[in-house]
Design an enzyme around this catalytic site. Structure first.
Site, PDB file in Angstrom:
ATOM      1  CE  LYS A 113     -49.371  28.735 -75.156  1.00 43.33           C
ATOM      2  NZ  LYS A 113     -50.133  28.767 -74.724  1.00 43.33           N
ATOM      3  CE  LYS A 195     -44.915  25.463 -68.866  1.00 42.21           C
ATOM      4  NZ  LYS A 195     -45.590  26.849 -68.830  1.00 42.21           N
ATOM      5  CE  LYS A 198     -52.363  22.854 -69.848  1.00 39.14           C
ATOM      6  NZ  LYS A 198     -53.163  23.501 -68.079  1.00 39.14           N
TER       7      LYS A 198
HETATM    8  P1  AMP Z   1     -51.175  26.534 -67.718  1.00 35.70           P
HETATM    9  O1  AMP Z   1     -51.009  25.749 -67.770  1.00 35.70           O
HETATM   10  O2  AMP Z   1     -50.133  27.397 -68.258  1.00 35.70           O
HETATM   11  O3  AMP Z   1     -52.772  27.799 -67.763  1.00 35.70           O
HETATM   12  O4  AMP Z   1     -51.048  27.246 -66.128  1.00 35.70           O
HETATM   13  C1  AMP Z   1     -51.368  27.400 -64.438  1.00 35.70           C
HETATM   14  C2  AMP Z   1     -50.530  27.623 -63.701  1.00 35.70           C
HETATM   15  O5  AMP Z   1     -49.853  27.214 -63.394  1.00 35.70           O
HETATM   16  C3  AMP Z   1     -49.890  28.878 -63.838  1.00 35.70           C
HETATM   17  O6  AMP Z   1     -49.837  29.530 -62.592  1.00 35.70           O
HETATM   18  C4  AMP Z   1     -48.173  28.047 -64.356  1.00 35.70           C
HETATM   19  O7  AMP Z   1     -47.747  29.154 -63.895  1.00 35.70           O
HETATM   20  C5  AMP Z   1     -48.504  26.976 -63.355  1.00 35.70           C
HETATM   21  N1  AMP Z   1     -47.519  25.770 -63.854  1.00 35.70           N
HETATM   22  C6  AMP Z   1     -47.478  25.449 -65.293  1.00 35.70           C
HETATM   23  N2  AMP Z   1     -46.879  24.635 -65.430  1.00 35.70           N
HETATM   24  C7  AMP Z   1     -45.896  24.509 -64.285  1.00 35.70           C
HETATM   25  C8  AMP Z   1     -44.603  24.308 -63.819  1.00 35.70           C
HETATM   26  N3  AMP Z   1     -44.408  22.754 -64.992  1.00 35.70           N
HETATM   27  N4  AMP Z   1     -44.387  24.128 -62.762  1.00 35.70           N
HETATM   28  C9  AMP Z   1     -44.918  24.932 -62.292  1.00 35.70           C
HETATM   29  N5  AMP Z   1     -46.033  25.827 -62.747  1.00 35.70           N
HETATM   30  C10 AMP Z   1     -46.431  25.379 -62.999  1.00 35.70           C
END
Ligand code: AMP
Ligand code: TRP
Length: 331
Positions: A113, A195, A198
């Site tokens: 980031k 990965k 969004k």
């Molecule tokens: P965040 O959107 O970064 O707040 O992620 C929220 C949760 O979703 C966390 O537990 C991440 O590890 C999980 N997560 C986000 N993107 C992925 C992905 N592409 N595959 C699996 N888990 C994800």
């Protein structure tokens, strides 16, 4: 026997993806009966990258509504907005005092980031994992269900718990990550080496939990595969492998069984069926979401009660920590 404690959260930084759903939220639902669960919409974390205030407000309620639509139950779990429990921030300050700059600088998410926003690097982005540790440690959390990408942050939370315990005497539980084997890392549909996220500029790379049926079908059909043309589970076919993972997790069927179904068939059939699997899976979630998001009173009652309960627990731990570091209690 006392129930073990679970904490997890998702940032309200835009729409949630199928990756968030499979990697995190889906796994939370089944923990609710067996564990004392705390699930937060982590809005304090979200402002480590630029946010438009009106969008942050909107996204926060949306994530809360998605939690509820997915099956989180406020009768069983404490569901709250992070900024309503300011104790997290108070603990995070104390944890900052035992956090090493070097270790924080090695966090992959920070490195990624910070490269993207070199001009206005803010200090919160750097200390973000310390706040995350505070989120977890303040509840005496045993288990943290997250996707693979959060493993390093969890490791830091464990280190901080240990370091504090050694320095001031046994206080924190050292938490364990709970990372599902399948679906821990759902990849982009357009670039299966990245990965699913969004923040991808290409919206065909991700499926949103709230995407409509036609959009889901279109995105799955456009998913990048390869020229091998055989549905099989190998690292040489990362695109197909990712699609098989999604298929398997959403249908609760082993990958090998699905591979068998597509023997002698092409990617067209496979993607067509997978698109329907995903659309059917998300449709009831989206329907419930539409109902819940309209009901502002209900949402308010959920996050108020959630925060009240969470604060009681957080206060207890915070007072203990404050005493240990030498702060004089006012009363
Ligand atoms: P965040 O959107 O970064 O707040 O992620 C929220 C949760 O979703 C966390 O537990 C991440 O590890 C999980 N997560 C986000 N993107 C992925 C992905 N592409 N595959 C699996 N888990 C994800
Ligand atoms: N850092 C997590 C993410 O980006 C979100 C998060 C913040 C979190 N605090 C947490 C996850 C505590 C688990 C536990 O996905």
């Amino acid at each position: 026997m006392e129930k073990q404690i679970v904490f997890s959260g998702v940032q309200p930084s835009g729409n949630l993806t199928l990756g968030n759903y499979i990697g995190a939220i889906k796994n939370w639902i089944k923990l609710q009966d067996e564990y004392d669960c705390n699930f937060s919409v982590v809005n304090l974390h979200a402002i480590t990258v630029p946010q438009v205030p009106a969008n942050l407000r909107k996204n926060t309620l949306e994530v809360l509504a998605i939690y509820l639509a997915a099956g989180l139950d406020p009768e069983k779990s404490d569901i709250f907005i992070q900024s309503h429990v300011p104790e997290h921030l108070e603990l995070s300050w104390i944890l900052n005092s035992i956090s090493y700059m070097g270790q924080l600088g090695r966090m992959t998410q920070y490195k990624e980031k910070s490269q993207k926003s070199e001009e206005n690097l803010n200090a919160a982005l750097f200390t973000y994992p310390v706040l995350m540790a505070a989120d977890i440690l303040i509840y005496g959390t045993d288990l943290v269900p997250v996707g693979e990408d959060q493993k390093q942050h969890l490791e830091l939370a464990r280190d901080l718990a240990d370091r504090f315990n050694n320095k001031y005497s046994e206080t924190f539980v050292v938490p364990e990550p709970l990372i599902q084997k399948e679906g821990a890392r759902i990849m982009s549909l357009q670039d299966p080496t990245k990965k699913m996220s969004k923040s991808d500029e290409n919206e065909n790379g991700y499926i949103l939990i709230l995407d409509d049926r036609d959009t889901i079908i279109r995105k799955v059909k456009r998913a990048v595969t390869d020229s091998i043309g055989i549905v099989q589970y190998t690292d040489e076919q990362p695109g197909v492998k990712n699609l098989l993972n999604i298929y398997s997790v959403l249908t609760d069927r082993p990958v090998e069984e699905i591979v068998k179904d597509y023997e002698g068939k092409g990617y067209g059939d496979f993607k067509g069926d997978l698109a329907i699997v995903i659309a059917d899976y998300l449709e009831p979630v989206r329907d419930r979401y539409e109902e819940i998001i309209k009901d502002k009173e209900y949402l308010e009652s959920v996050y108020k009660t959630g925060a009240e309960n969470a604060r009681k627990k957080a206060r207890k731990m915070l007072s203990k920590v404050q005493r240990k570091v030498g702060f004089i209690p006012m009363i």
